[in-house]
Design an enzyme around this catalytic site. Structure first.
Site, PDB file in Angstrom:
ATOM      1  N   GLU A  74     -27.887  27.038 -27.439  1.00  0.00           N
ATOM      2  CA  GLU A  74     -27.881  25.651 -27.139  1.00  0.00           C
ATOM      3  C   GLU A  74     -27.575  25.369 -25.664  1.00  0.00           C
ATOM      4  O   GLU A  74     -27.984  24.403 -25.048  1.00  0.00           O
ATOM      5  CB  GLU A  74     -26.504  25.123 -27.833  1.00  0.00           C
ATOM      6  CG  GLU A  74     -26.622  24.975 -29.319  1.00  0.00           C
ATOM      7  CD  GLU A  74     -26.276  26.466 -30.039  1.00  0.00           C
ATOM      8  OE1 GLU A  74     -26.516  26.349 -31.342  1.00  0.00           O
ATOM      9  OE2 GLU A  74     -26.068  27.304 -29.348  1.00  0.00           O
TER      10      GLU A  74
ATOM     11  N   ARG B  70     -20.931  24.028 -27.759  1.00  0.00           N
ATOM     12  CA  ARG B  70     -21.020  24.985 -26.947  1.00  0.00           C
ATOM     13  C   ARG B  70     -21.532  24.764 -25.536  1.00  0.00           C
ATOM     14  O   ARG B  70     -21.636  25.703 -24.609  1.00  0.00           O
ATOM     15  CB  ARG B  70     -22.000  26.028 -27.660  1.00  0.00           C
ATOM     16  CG  ARG B  70     -21.419  26.291 -29.216  1.00  0.00           C
ATOM     17  CD  ARG B  70     -22.237  27.059 -29.799  1.00  0.00           C
ATOM     18  NE  ARG B  70     -22.012  28.669 -29.533  1.00  0.00           N
ATOM     19  CZ  ARG B  70     -22.659  29.571 -30.167  1.00  0.00           C
ATOM     20  NH1 ARG B  70     -23.664  29.558 -31.076  1.00  0.00           N
ATOM     21  NH2 ARG B  70     -22.183  31.014 -29.901  1.00  0.00           N
TER      22      ARG B  70
ATOM     23  N   LYS C 286     -34.595  38.782 -45.913  1.00  0.00           N
ATOM     24  CA  LYS C 286     -34.025  37.520 -46.342  1.00  0.00           C
ATOM     25  C   LYS C 286     -34.508  37.230 -47.791  1.00  0.00           C
ATOM     26  O   LYS C 286     -35.548  36.953 -47.917  1.00  0.00           O
ATOM     27  CB  LYS C 286     -34.014  36.563 -45.283  1.00  0.00           C
ATOM     28  CG  LYS C 286     -33.249  35.300 -45.480  1.00  0.00           C
ATOM     29  CD  LYS C 286     -33.351  34.558 -44.253  1.00  0.00           C
ATOM     30  CE  LYS C 286     -32.094  33.360 -44.236  1.00  0.00           C
ATOM     31  NZ  LYS C 286     -32.514  32.505 -43.360  1.00  0.00           N
TER      32      LYS C 286
END
Length: 627
Positions: free
Chosen positions: A368, A396, A283
């Site tokens: 979540e 969610r 990254k």
């Protein structure tokens, strides 16, 4: 570096005949382009610097848009946008009327899935592959999945079904060791282990080939030794779980080695079944300030100096910082306070708790639903969990909030960052649903602070509640100036009042300041306005009954959807108490609103002080005309 090669790329077809030397130069140009453009507009830089070679390989091996790419999450699609003819759009990246920060069907036939919540791509891919098989179409489905997304439960539900269906689905795991924050969980550890043992597949294949060439004993011996093989694989590289599921595995592959990535993808393309290509990337690759940023490798910076990487934003007090500081203060006073986040400790302020009390802060990865029910377990054991997530992501976990937490009347506090219209990230990231969606949950109470002081106060009130769940929600960006109350009626703050009791204006959260500005404008027209902040907005406070009864018009203003929102709750409250004062509600329409700055979107919705004042004056004139 000049973009001599990049400027010639207008479609994926332009990549097909390029040499590896040209591709290497192109990769450098793409990184320079991304750094220059994102430095001006802000955006997801780190993830895209890491997928340059991988994206080029995807478009060289496959034929988009006939072959379908699904990015999980879509913030790693900038390079894909560049090679599909959208380079010019980066001058207005994430700005009103400009290029979106995620895939967009309206922008290109090469974009398919716009919902940019993590861990969904494999389910999309499963459905696409099944449909192509039913239609008899020879088309490839490629899901590009960040390794962090594999911490989400939907990925594993999808993997199980993909393996069972045996349709050709190519799953590219972009393994940079991070999601938003350093990746959490057992799978991440397994992937890290595998990266240290890249030769084991080759060794096992050589053993298999050798044994199968041995007369008579080859096959029986191979079968007999299969358990040993599995044992070796499980010990050396736990990713054997993929093949245990029935999904072939290739890798790990150096995600920045163009030839190696293309070779792996070509083999995957020829394999007529589900297959994983494990690409190891970095990254922020190619930009030293991003590599030096240990927090998140420039995951999503605002405008910055491209030479130094230093932010150009003026220092200001952020809502997230206020929450993080107060959370630590509360935790220092109460040993039962614990924090949970879903792969976003810095973005939600949980990192501050983790720094002081690491044993009391849990990052569960992009999960979540699990975070919510795990919080329920913590509460059952006598703790008070604080679950900090973006408002859009708690959607969610509605079932878990409803049945795992609220049904059991458990004291869990959900802190929703980026509530309301958040702006540049677009409709999938707007936190406009929470007050409506969660307002139907029995026993759940929702607070909407208006400034730093009320955030601290309402957070403390939330954790003092021990007979059910609470939500504290606040917007993105800088905290506005303090707005003290003139007085408090029960739980409701009165912020402004006139001699005349013409209009009761209920400003929710950040709209409390707007309400005071509206009152000032209407006073110039001789209309007396009482502005109140209900503080706890769901259920609607009972004190609003008498306040409403004493005025000729009630107006609510909120940064959430109108349908089922605070306005609806106030109207119902007054009806239930047979208060016949007219009620008018202002909020966000339940539609997909394009990206832009928060102020631009609020202006489009007519939610600025001058526009609201004009509407209220007209409504009040209508009410008095009927009197």
């Amino acid at each position: 570096m000049s973009s001599d090669i990049l400027s010639t790329i207008t479609s994926p077809a332009d990549l097909k005949g390029m040499s590896y030397e040209e591709l290497s130069l192109l990769s450098e140009e793409i990184r320079d382009f991304l750094i220059t453009k994102v430095a001006k507009t802000g955006g997801h830089l780190g993830p895209n610097l890491g997928v340059v070679e991988l994206t080029l390989a995807l478009h060289r091996v496959f034929d988009s848009p006939r072959d379908k790419f699904v990015f999980d999450t879509g913030h790693q699609s900038y390079v894909h946008k560049m090679v599909t003819g959208r380079q010019d759009g980066f001058d207005r990246l994430k700005q009103r009327g400009g290029l979106t920060g995620y895939p967009s069907q309206a922008e290109s036939e090469h974009d398919l899935v716009e919902n940019c919540h993590a861990s969904t791509a494999l389910s999309y891919a499963d459905g696409l592959a099944k449909a192509f098989t039913l239609h008899g179409e020879d088309r490839h489905v490629v899901a590009v999945v960040g390794d962090g997304a594999l911490t989400g439960g939907m990925c594993w539900e999808a993997l199980n079904n993909i393996a069972h269906a045996k349709n050709p689905v190519i799953i590219v795991v972009n393994d940079n060791g991070r999601s938003y924050a350093p990746t959490i969980g057992g799978l991440a550890d397994h992937l890290a282990t595998l990266r240290l043992n890249p030769g084991y597949e080759k060794v096992l294949d050589l053993v298999k080939d050798s044994l199968e060439r041995t007369p008579l004993v080859g096959r029986p011996l191979y079968e007999a030794l299969h358990a040993i093989k599995k044992g070796i694989k499980d010990a050396v590289a736990p990713q054997a779980m993929f093949e245990d599921l029935g999904i072939k595995y290739i890798g790990p592959v150096d995600g920045h080695d163009q030839a190696a990535v293309e070779s792996a993808l070509e083999r995957a393309k020829k394999f007529n079944g589900p297959i994983i290509v494990h690409a190891v990337t970095r990254k922020g690759n190619g930009y030293q300030p991003a590599l030096d940023d240990e927090a998140d490798n420039f995951h999503a910076p605002g405008a910055f100096d491209p030479l130094t990487g230093k932010s150009l934003a003026a220092p200001s007090l952020k809502w997230t910082h206020v929450f993080g500081e107060e959370l630590v203060e509360i935790a220092s006073e109460r040993s039962d306070i614990v924090g949970i986040t879903a792969a976003m400790p810095e973005s939600t302020g949980i990192d501050r708790l983790a720094a002081k009390y690491p044993e009391r802060a849990y990052d569960v990865g992009i999960a979540e639903q699990h975070a919510t029910t795990s919080a329920a377990g913590l509460a059952l054991a006598g703790l008070h969990p604080i679950v900090a997530v973006y408002a859009t992501f708690l959607n969610r976990a509605f079932d878990q909030v409803l049945l795992d937490v609220a049904l059991h009347k458990l004291p869990v506090t959900f802190v929703l960052d980026r509530a309301g219209i958040t702006g540049p990230d677009g409709p999938s990231h707007y936190g406009i649903w929470d007050m409506s969606v969660f307002g139907v949950v029995p026993g759940l109470r929702i607070a909407a602070p208006r400034d730093a002081a009320t955030l601290r106060e309402e957070l403390r009130e939330a954790v003092a509640i021990d007979d059910g769940p609470t939500i504290v929600r606040f917007p993105t960006g800088s905290v506005p100036a303090a707005l003290p109350a003139l007085r408090r009626v029960g739980t409701v703050d009165v912020l402004s009042e006139a001699d005349r009791k013409d209009v009761l204006l209920i400003g929710v959260g950040s709209f409390a300041h707007t309400g005071v500005a509206i009152a000032s404008l209407l006073s110039e027209q001789g209309i007396g306005v009482t502005v109140v902040d209900p503080r706890w907005v769901r259920p609607a406070p009972a004190e609003l009954v008498d306040l409403g009864r004493g005025h000729r018009l009630v107006v609510t203003v909120e940064d959430g959807v109108r349908d089922g929102g605070v306005g609806d709750a106030v109207s119902k409250l007054l009806r239930d108490h047979e208060v016949d004062v007219p009620v008018r509600d202002l909020g966000v329409e339940a539609r997909w609103i394009p990206h832009g700055t928060r102020n631009e979107i609020l202006a489009e919705l007519g939610l600025t002080a001058p526009e609201i004042a004009t509407k209220v004056a007209a409504w009040y004139a209508g009410v008095t005309a009927k009197a």
